[in-house]
Design a protein around this motif. Structure first.
Motif, PDB file in Angstrom:
ATOM      1  N   LEU A  14       0.819  -1.219   0.000  1.00  0.00           N
ATOM      2  CA  LEU A  14       0.000   0.000   0.000  1.00  0.00           C
ATOM      3  C   LEU A  14       0.850   1.265   0.000  1.00  0.00           C
ATOM      4  CD1 LEU A  14      -2.723  -1.101   2.568  1.00  0.00           C
ATOM      5  CD2 LEU A  14      -3.005  -0.878   0.098  1.00  0.00           C
ATOM      6  N   ARG A  15       2.114   1.132   0.331  1.00  0.00           N
ATOM      7  CA  ARG A  15       3.023   2.289   0.421  1.00  0.00           C
ATOM      8  C   ARG A  15       3.907   2.435  -0.814  1.00  0.00           C
ATOM      9  NH1 ARG A  15       1.102   6.123   3.325  1.00  0.00           N
ATOM     10  NH2 ARG A  15       0.518   5.519   5.422  1.00  0.00           N
ATOM     11  N   LYS A  16       3.753   1.529  -1.764  1.00  0.00           N
ATOM     12  CA  LYS A  16       4.615   1.574  -2.954  1.00  0.00           C
ATOM     13  C   LYS A  16       3.965   2.387  -4.065  1.00  0.00           C
ATOM     14  CE  LYS A  16       7.349  -2.367  -1.816  1.00  0.00           C
ATOM     15  NZ  LYS A  16       7.363  -3.824  -1.737  1.00  0.00           N
ATOM     16  N   LYS A  17       4.813   2.870  -4.971  1.00  0.00           N
ATOM     17  CA  LYS A  17       4.330   3.653  -6.104  1.00  0.00           C
ATOM     18  C   LYS A  17       3.973   2.702  -7.248  1.00  0.00           C
ATOM     19  CE  LYS A  17       5.859   7.680  -8.731  1.00  0.00           C
ATOM     20  NZ  LYS A  17       4.801   8.675  -8.584  1.00  0.00           N
ATOM     21  N   SER A  18       2.831   2.918  -7.850  1.00  0.00           N
ATOM     22  CA  SER A  18       2.392   2.050  -8.942  1.00  0.00           C
ATOM     23  C   SER A  18       2.954   2.520 -10.279  1.00  0.00           C
ATOM     24  CB  SER A  18       0.868   2.036  -9.008  1.00  0.00           C
ATOM     25  OG  SER A  18       0.345   1.379  -7.885  1.00  0.00           O
ATOM     26  N   LYS A  19       3.161   1.559 -11.170  1.00  0.00           N
ATOM     27  CA  LYS A  19       3.711   1.847 -12.503  1.00  0.00           C
ATOM     28  C   LYS A  19       2.594   2.135 -13.499  1.00  0.00           C
ATOM     29  CE  LYS A  19       7.972  -0.885 -12.556  1.00  0.00           C
ATOM     30  NZ  LYS A  19       7.943  -2.154 -11.818  1.00  0.00           N
ATOM     31  N   THR A  30      -9.014  -7.854 -17.201  1.00  0.00           N
ATOM     32  CA  THR A  30      -9.446  -8.746 -16.112  1.00  0.00           C
ATOM     33  C   THR A  30      -9.275  -8.059 -14.762  1.00  0.00           C
ATOM     34  OG1 THR A  30      -8.817 -10.668 -17.415  1.00  0.00           O
ATOM     35  CG2 THR A  30      -9.068 -11.022 -15.055  1.00  0.00           C
ATOM     36  N   LEU A  31      -8.169  -7.336 -14.613  1.00  0.00           N
ATOM     37  CA  LEU A  31      -7.924  -6.598 -13.361  1.00  0.00           C
ATOM     38  C   LEU A  31      -9.042  -5.589 -13.113  1.00  0.00           C
ATOM     39  CD1 LEU A  31      -6.082  -5.787 -10.957  1.00  0.00           C
ATOM     40  CD2 LEU A  31      -4.893  -4.237 -12.537  1.00  0.00           C
ATOM     41  N   VAL A  45     -16.752   2.749  -2.590  1.00  0.00           N
ATOM     42  CA  VAL A  45     -17.044   3.640  -3.726  1.00  0.00           C
ATOM     43  C   VAL A  45     -15.831   3.807  -4.639  1.00  0.00           C
ATOM     44  CG1 VAL A  45     -18.874   4.874  -2.508  1.00  0.00           C
ATOM     45  CG2 VAL A  45     -16.545   5.786  -2.450  1.00  0.00           C
ATOM     46  N   GLY A  46     -14.731   3.165  -4.265  1.00  0.00           N
ATOM     47  CA  GLY A  46     -13.552   3.238  -5.116  1.00  0.00           C
ATOM     48  C   GLY A  46     -12.532   2.199  -4.703  1.00  0.00           C
ATOM     49  N   LEU A  47     -11.684   1.832  -5.670  1.00  0.00           N
ATOM     50  CA  LEU A  47     -10.625   0.860  -5.378  1.00  0.00           C
ATOM     51  C   LEU A  47      -9.469   1.118  -6.343  1.00  0.00           C
ATOM     52  CD1 LEU A  47     -10.323  -1.645  -3.407  1.00  0.00           C
ATOM     53  CD2 LEU A  47     -10.884  -3.059  -5.390  1.00  0.00           C
ATOM     54  N   ALA A  48      -8.262   1.074  -5.816  1.00  0.00           N
ATOM     55  CA  ALA A  48      -7.061   1.257  -6.634  1.00  0.00           C
ATOM     56  C   ALA A  48      -6.292  -0.063  -6.663  1.00  0.00           C
ATOM     57  CB  ALA A  48      -6.203   2.369  -6.047  1.00  0.00           C
ATOM     58  N   ALA A  49      -5.614  -0.322  -7.793  1.00  0.00           N
ATOM     59  CA  ALA A  49      -4.964  -1.627  -7.993  1.00  0.00           C
ATOM     60  C   ALA A  49      -4.017  -2.045  -6.848  1.00  0.00           C
ATOM     61  CB  ALA A  49      -4.249  -1.644  -9.339  1.00  0.00           C
ATOM     62  N   PRO A  50      -3.228  -1.130  -6.281  1.00  0.00           N
ATOM     63  CA  PRO A  50      -2.363  -1.587  -5.181  1.00  0.00           C
ATOM     64  C   PRO A  50      -3.133  -2.171  -3.996  1.00  0.00           C
ATOM     65  CG  PRO A  50      -2.184   0.810  -5.501  1.00  0.00           C
ATOM     66  CD  PRO A  50      -2.930   0.256  -6.664  1.00  0.00           C
ATOM     67  N   GLN A  51      -4.404  -1.775  -3.877  1.00  0.00           N
ATOM     68  CA  GLN A  51      -5.216  -2.331  -2.778  1.00  0.00           C
ATOM     69  C   GLN A  51      -5.515  -3.813  -2.969  1.00  0.00           C
ATOM     70  OE1 GLN A  51      -8.230   1.099  -2.969  1.00  0.00           O
ATOM     71  NE2 GLN A  51      -8.279   0.476  -0.832  1.00  0.00           N
ATOM     72  N   VAL A  59      -7.628   2.314 -11.563  1.00  0.00           N
ATOM     73  CA  VAL A  59      -8.579   2.697 -10.516  1.00  0.00           C
ATOM     74  C   VAL A  59      -9.995   2.403 -11.000  1.00  0.00           C
ATOM     75  CG1 VAL A  59      -9.633   4.790  -9.505  1.00  0.00           C
ATOM     76  CG2 VAL A  59      -7.152   4.492  -9.414  1.00  0.00           C
ATOM     77  N   VAL A  60     -10.868   1.976 -10.107  1.00  0.00           N
ATOM     78  CA  VAL A  60     -12.309   1.947 -10.388  1.00  0.00           C
ATOM     79  C   VAL A  60     -13.028   2.763  -9.321  1.00  0.00           C
ATOM     80  CG1 VAL A  60     -12.314  -0.271 -11.612  1.00  0.00           C
ATOM     81  CG2 VAL A  60     -12.689  -0.243  -9.144  1.00  0.00           C
ATOM     82  N   ILE A  61     -14.084   3.447  -9.747  1.00  0.00           N
ATOM     83  CA  ILE A  61     -14.876   4.288  -8.843  1.00  0.00           C
ATOM     84  C   ILE A  61     -16.344   4.119  -9.217  1.00  0.00           C
ATOM     85  CG2 ILE A  61     -15.496   6.702  -8.325  1.00  0.00           C
ATOM     86  CD1 ILE A  61     -12.531   7.433  -8.661  1.00  0.00           C
ATOM     87  N   ASP A  62     -17.204   4.071  -8.216  1.00  0.00           N
ATOM     88  CA  ASP A  62     -18.647   4.205  -8.443  1.00  0.00           C
ATOM     89  C   ASP A  62     -19.244   4.897  -7.226  1.00  0.00           C
ATOM     90  OD1 ASP A  62     -21.340   4.064  -8.899  1.00  0.00           O
ATOM     91  OD2 ASP A  62     -21.344   1.986  -9.597  1.00  0.00           O
TER      92      ASP A  62
END
Ligand code: CO
Length: 150
Positions: A14-19, A30-31, A45-51, A59-62
């Motif tokens: 969760l503390r790393k930078k995503s590429k 698929t991701l 209401v939202g989720l980021a790939a590192p999670q 990222v997905v958000i609704d």
């Protein structure tokens, strides 16, 4: 589609930078689909790939108006400010007040690799900022000005 495990609390990923995503492969599609399913199942209401343990800028958000998929999102403009309650699926049971811009404009790619711009106000602006922070290893608790009782 499949549910993915949501990483929580002190998980180092969760503390790393995503590429950045260079190619939108079937793996990225698929991701996106798994992340949406995982977010809905967890009632977020939202989720980021590192999670979900993937260090990619996805990222997905609704916030109630349907799914928004963002690949390589970047904030290009902000306006105003809002202070309000925020939580995170990776920090269960914690709510705190965070100051965010009232309006944000974000540039991203959709799943077809087409660039688009989304403007969010209020809750959507907050979600966009929160999720994009995750891509840089930033958790909302870094920005909490006051914790709230559940
Ligand atoms: Co979060």
């Amino acid at each position: 589609m499949a549910l993915r495990e949501i990483r929580t609390n002190d998980d180092e990923i969760l503390r790393k930078k995503s590429k950045k995503v260079d190619n939108i492969t079937p793996t990225i599609i698929t991701l996106l689909e798994d992340m949406a399913e995982t977010m809905y199942e967890a009632e977020g209401v939202g989720l980021a790939a590192p999670q979900v343990g993937i260090l990619r800028r996805v990222v997905v958000i609704d916030v109630g108006d349907g799914i928004i998929e963002l690949i390589n999102p970047e904030i290009i403009e902000t306006d105003g400010e809002q202070t309000g309650p925020e939580g995170c699926l990776s920090v269960p049971g914690v709510t705190g007040e965070v100051e965010r811009p009232l309006i944000v404009k974000v540039k991203a790619l959709n799943r077809n690799g087409e660039e688009f711009i989304i403007e969010g106000e209020g809750l959507l602006a907050r979600a966009l900022c929160h999720e994009i922070d995750h891509l840089d290893g930033i958790i909302f608790t870094d920005k909490v000005i006051r914790y709230l009782d559940e």
